[in-house]
Motif scaffolding. Structure first.
Motif, PDB file in Angstrom:
ATOM      1  N   LEU A 117       0.823  -1.203   0.000  1.00 54.03           N
ATOM      2  CA  LEU A 117       0.000   0.000   0.000  1.00 54.03           C
ATOM      3  C   LEU A 117       0.863   1.261   0.000  1.00 54.03           C
ATOM      4  CD1 LEU A 117      -2.853  -0.951   2.468  1.00 54.03           C
ATOM      5  CD2 LEU A 117      -3.003  -0.648   0.007  1.00 54.03           C
ATOM      6  N   LYS A 118       1.948   1.223   0.712  1.00 52.35           N
ATOM      7  CA  LYS A 118       2.827   2.388   0.786  1.00 52.35           C
ATOM      8  C   LYS A 118       3.342   2.758  -0.606  1.00 52.35           C
ATOM      9  CE  LYS A 118       7.024   4.019   3.025  1.00 52.35           C
ATOM     10  NZ  LYS A 118       8.151   3.668   3.879  1.00 52.35           N
ATOM     11  N   ASP A 119       3.700   1.727  -1.389  1.00 47.91           N
ATOM     12  CA  ASP A 119       4.214   1.982  -2.742  1.00 47.91           C
ATOM     13  C   ASP A 119       3.119   2.509  -3.666  1.00 47.91           C
ATOM     14  OD1 ASP A 119       6.645   1.014  -1.873  1.00 47.91           O
ATOM     15  OD2 ASP A 119       6.330  -0.995  -2.691  1.00 47.91           O
ATOM     16  N   LYS A 120       1.906   2.000  -3.514  1.00 47.84           N
ATOM     17  CA  LYS A 120       0.832   2.355  -4.425  1.00 47.84           C
ATOM     18  C   LYS A 120       0.107   3.649  -4.039  1.00 47.84           C
ATOM     19  CE  LYS A 120      -0.626   0.216  -7.420  1.00 47.84           C
ATOM     20  NZ  LYS A 120      -0.392   0.352  -8.848  1.00 47.84           N
ATOM     21  N   LEU A 121       0.176   4.063  -2.781  1.00 51.71           N
ATOM     22  CA  LEU A 121      -0.593   5.204  -2.315  1.00 51.71           C
ATOM     23  C   LEU A 121      -0.292   6.470  -3.109  1.00 51.71           C
ATOM     24  CD1 LEU A 121      -2.664   6.259  -0.343  1.00 51.71           C
ATOM     25  CD2 LEU A 121      -0.819   6.715   1.285  1.00 51.71           C
ATOM     26  N   GLN A 122       0.971   6.779  -3.297  1.00 53.48           N
ATOM     27  CA  GLN A 122       1.332   7.996  -4.033  1.00 53.48           C
ATOM     28  C   GLN A 122       0.823   7.916  -5.472  1.00 53.48           C
ATOM     29  OE1 GLN A 122       2.541  10.720  -2.600  1.00 53.48           O
ATOM     30  NE2 GLN A 122       2.259  11.739  -4.561  1.00 53.48           N
ATOM     31  N   GLU A 123       0.914   6.749  -6.096  1.00 56.03           N
ATOM     32  CA  GLU A 123       0.422   6.571  -7.463  1.00 56.03           C
ATOM     33  C   GLU A 123      -1.083   6.795  -7.528  1.00 56.03           C
ATOM     34  OE1 GLU A 123      -0.034   3.001 -10.751  1.00 56.03           O
ATOM     35  OE2 GLU A 123       1.532   2.812  -9.207  1.00 56.03           O
ATOM     36  N   TRP A 124      -1.850   6.314  -6.559  1.00 55.94           N
ATOM     37  CA  TRP A 124      -3.302   6.494  -6.544  1.00 55.94           C
ATOM     38  C   TRP A 124      -3.674   7.967  -6.360  1.00 55.94           C
ATOM     39  CZ3 TRP A 124      -3.954   1.994  -2.581  1.00 55.94           C
ATOM     40  CH2 TRP A 124      -3.879   0.773  -3.244  1.00 55.94           C
ATOM     41  N   ILE A 125      -2.928   8.663  -5.540  1.00 53.94           N
ATOM     42  CA  ILE A 125      -3.197  10.089  -5.318  1.00 53.94           C
ATOM     43  C   ILE A 125      -2.996  10.854  -6.620  1.00 53.94           C
ATOM     44  CG2 ILE A 125      -2.373  12.181  -4.145  1.00 53.94           C
ATOM     45  CD1 ILE A 125      -1.767  10.360  -1.708  1.00 53.94           C
ATOM     46  N   GLU A 126      -1.919  10.554  -7.322  1.00 56.57           N
ATOM     47  CA  GLU A 126      -1.643  11.218  -8.603  1.00 56.57           C
ATOM     48  C   GLU A 126      -2.737  10.895  -9.619  1.00 56.57           C
ATOM     49  OE1 GLU A 126       2.290   9.973  -9.674  1.00 56.57           O
ATOM     50  OE2 GLU A 126       3.207  11.034  -7.986  1.00 56.57           O
ATOM     51  N   GLN A 127      -3.183   9.645  -9.671  1.00 52.76           N
ATOM     52  CA  GLN A 127      -4.228   9.252 -10.612  1.00 52.76           C
ATOM     53  C   GLN A 127      -5.549   9.966 -10.300  1.00 52.76           C
ATOM     54  OE1 GLN A 127      -4.529   4.999 -10.441  1.00 52.76           O
ATOM     55  NE2 GLN A 127      -2.740   4.657 -11.748  1.00 52.76           N
ATOM     56  N   SER A 128      -5.850  10.147  -9.024  1.00 51.84           N
ATOM     57  CA  SER A 128      -7.116  10.796  -8.670  1.00 51.84           C
ATOM     58  C   SER A 128      -7.137  12.264  -9.056  1.00 51.84           C
ATOM     59  CB  SER A 128      -7.382  10.650  -7.167  1.00 51.84           C
ATOM     60  OG  SER A 128      -6.459  11.419  -6.434  1.00 51.84           O
TER      61      SER A 128
END
Length: 136
Positions: A117-128
């Motif tokens: 989750l730590k790795d993916k969290l920043q990517e999800w924020i950017e996508q949103s």
């Protein structure tokens, strides 16, 4: 109840009745006890009728006496020596089918595989925040 019957004593009695949960054994003219199905023999007992018959004489050990309820707990297996454990080689085992390990596939770094989750969290924020991904 008879005064001569004590916990721990071994007595010969006669099977007077059989139920799915155990067998009733007459210890004398006035006293009867119950051998629970788990106390019939060493090992699993599915059908008590395969081991005992009404009228059969059996040796029983007195496990418990409840004067108030008028119940006596008996055991046949406590009068028998426990069978020796079987060596592993003699035990009947079903052969297990060997399973093949799933092949490991090398994936590209941009794949959507398992990530923390730590790795993916920043990517999800950017996508949103991207306008081209927002449904209209």
């Amino acid at each position: 109840m008879s005064d001569k019957i004590e916990v721990g004593s071994v007595i010969t009695g006669k099977v007077t009745g059989i139920q799915p949960y155990g067998a009733f054994v007459s210890l004398d003219e006035n006293t009867q006890g119950l051998v629970h199905i788990s106390e019939v023999t060493h090992g699993f007992v599915k059908d008590i009728n395969e081991f005992l018959k009404v009228g059969e004489e059996v040796k029983v050990k007195v496990l418990s006496i409840d004067e108030n309820a008028g119940k006596i707990g008996l055991s046949i297996r406590a009068t028998e020596e426990a069978p020796a454990p079987q060596p592993e080689a003699e035990k009947a085992k079903k052969p297990r089918a060997k399973r093949q390990a799933a092949p490991i596939k090398a994936e590209a770094d941009n794949s959507q595989g398992f990530n923390t989750l730590k790795d993916k969290l920043q990517e999800w924020i950017e996508q949103s925040n991207r306008n081209d991904l927002i449904k209209k």
